[in-house]
Design a protein around this motif. Structure first.
Motif, mmCIF file in Angstrom:
data_model
loop_
_atom_site.group_PDB
_atom_site.id
_atom_site.type_symbol
_atom_site.label_atom_id
_atom_site.label_comp_id
_atom_site.label_asym_id
_atom_site.label_seq_id
_atom_site.Cartn_x
_atom_site.Cartn_y
_atom_site.Cartn_z
ATOM 1 N N ASN A 20 24.505 39.230 14.231
ATOM 2 C CA ASN A 20 23.602 38.904 15.331
ATOM 3 C C ASN A 20 22.863 37.594 15.088
ATOM 4 O O ASN A 20 22.560 36.859 16.030
ATOM 5 N N ALA A 21 22.575 37.272 13.850
ATOM 6 C CA ALA A 21 21.871 36.037 13.511
ATOM 7 C C ALA A 21 22.716 34.810 13.815
ATOM 8 O O ALA A 21 22.180 33.739 14.085
ATOM 9 N N THR A 22 24.047 34.941 13.798
ATOM 10 C CA THR A 22 24.917 33.801 14.101
ATOM 11 C C THR A 22 25.062 33.590 15.595
ATOM 12 O O THR A 22 25.685 32.633 16.027
ATOM 13 N N LYS A 23 24.484 34.480 16.388
ATOM 14 C CA LYS A 23 24.550 34.420 17.848
ATOM 15 C C LYS A 23 25.992 34.266 18.330
ATOM 16 O O LYS A 23 26.380 33.208 18.812
ATOM 17 N N PRO A 24 26.810 35.308 18.183
ATOM 18 C CA PRO A 24 28.193 35.226 18.643
ATOM 19 C C PRO A 24 28.234 35.047 20.161
ATOM 20 O O PRO A 24 27.224 35.182 20.843
ATOM 21 N N THR A 25 29.408 34.738 20.667
ATOM 22 C CA THR A 25 29.536 34.526 22.103
ATOM 23 C C THR A 25 29.159 35.784 22.876
ATOM 24 O O THR A 25 29.275 36.896 22.372
ATOM 25 N N ALA A 26 28.702 35.552 24.100
ATOM 26 C CA ALA A 26 28.312 36.663 24.970
ATOM 27 C C ALA A 26 28.596 36.270 26.413
ATOM 28 O O ALA A 26 28.573 35.090 26.764
ATOM 29 N N ILE A 27 28.858 37.253 27.248
ATOM 30 C CA ILE A 27 29.031 37.037 28.686
ATOM 31 C C ILE A 27 27.662 37.200 29.330
ATOM 32 O O ILE A 27 26.978 38.197 29.085
ATOM 33 N N VAL A 28 27.250 36.226 30.135
ATOM 34 C CA VAL A 28 25.964 36.299 30.822
ATOM 35 C C VAL A 28 26.144 35.893 32.280
ATOM 36 O O VAL A 28 27.100 35.205 32.637
ATOM 37 N N TYR A 29 25.212 36.321 33.101
ATOM 38 C CA TYR A 29 25.206 35.976 34.510
ATOM 39 C C TYR A 29 24.028 35.056 34.783
ATOM 40 O O TYR A 29 22.991 35.146 34.132
ATOM 41 N N GLY A 30 24.209 34.179 35.758
ATOM 42 C CA GLY A 30 23.131 33.284 36.132
ATOM 43 C C GLY A 30 23.139 33.028 37.620
ATOM 44 O O GLY A 30 24.064 33.427 38.323
ATOM 45 N N LYS A 31 22.082 32.358 38.079
ATOM 46 C CA LYS A 31 21.967 32.016 39.491
ATOM 47 C C LYS A 31 21.584 30.545 39.593
ATOM 48 O O LYS A 31 20.643 30.092 38.935
ATOM 49 N N VAL A 32 22.322 29.798 40.411
ATOM 50 C CA VAL A 32 22.070 28.372 40.589
ATOM 51 C C VAL A 32 20.764 28.211 41.369
ATOM 52 O O VAL A 32 20.618 28.732 42.477
#
Length: 108
Positions: A20-32
């Motif tokens: 977790n400390a290396t911050k592996p890739t993750a899928i996230v959602y966003g809004k423009v």
């Protein structure tokens, strides 16, 4: 036996914390929220700017060449696919968490 179980659980916790400390890739959602400059709000927690965003062809205007039936040569066409304010996007948070690849729009 109890000492081994405690040791094993401690090692598992250390390993998970290290990943977790290396911050592996993750899928996230966003809004423009803005186009110029481009800003994307991530899950109402933070706002990303151009410097943090990597755009794919799916979310940008681009030019392509097509050869239609009956034509002897290719013609250039502009594909208007740039993001618009209010659109929701799917992103991959790159390892380390500093950059986000905007993969595509989310259809709601």
């Amino acid at each position: 036996m109890r000492d081994f179980t405690s040791f094993s659980k401690a090692m598992q916790r250390i390993a998970v914390d290290a990943v977790n400390a290396t911050k592996p890739t993750a899928i996230v959602y966003g809004k423009v929220t803005s186009i110029s400059p481009l800003k994307v709000n991530v899950e109402q927690k933070m706002t990303l700017t151009n410097a943090q965003l990597v755009l794919t062809r799916n979310v940008t205007d681009f030019e392509t060449e097509l050869k239609l039936d009956g034509q002897s040569s290719k013609q250039k066409y502009m594909i208007h696919n740039a993001l618009k304010v209010g659109e929701e996007v799917l992103m991959i948070q790159m390892q380390g968490g500093q950059k986000y690849i905007v993969i595509d729009r989310v259809m709601t």
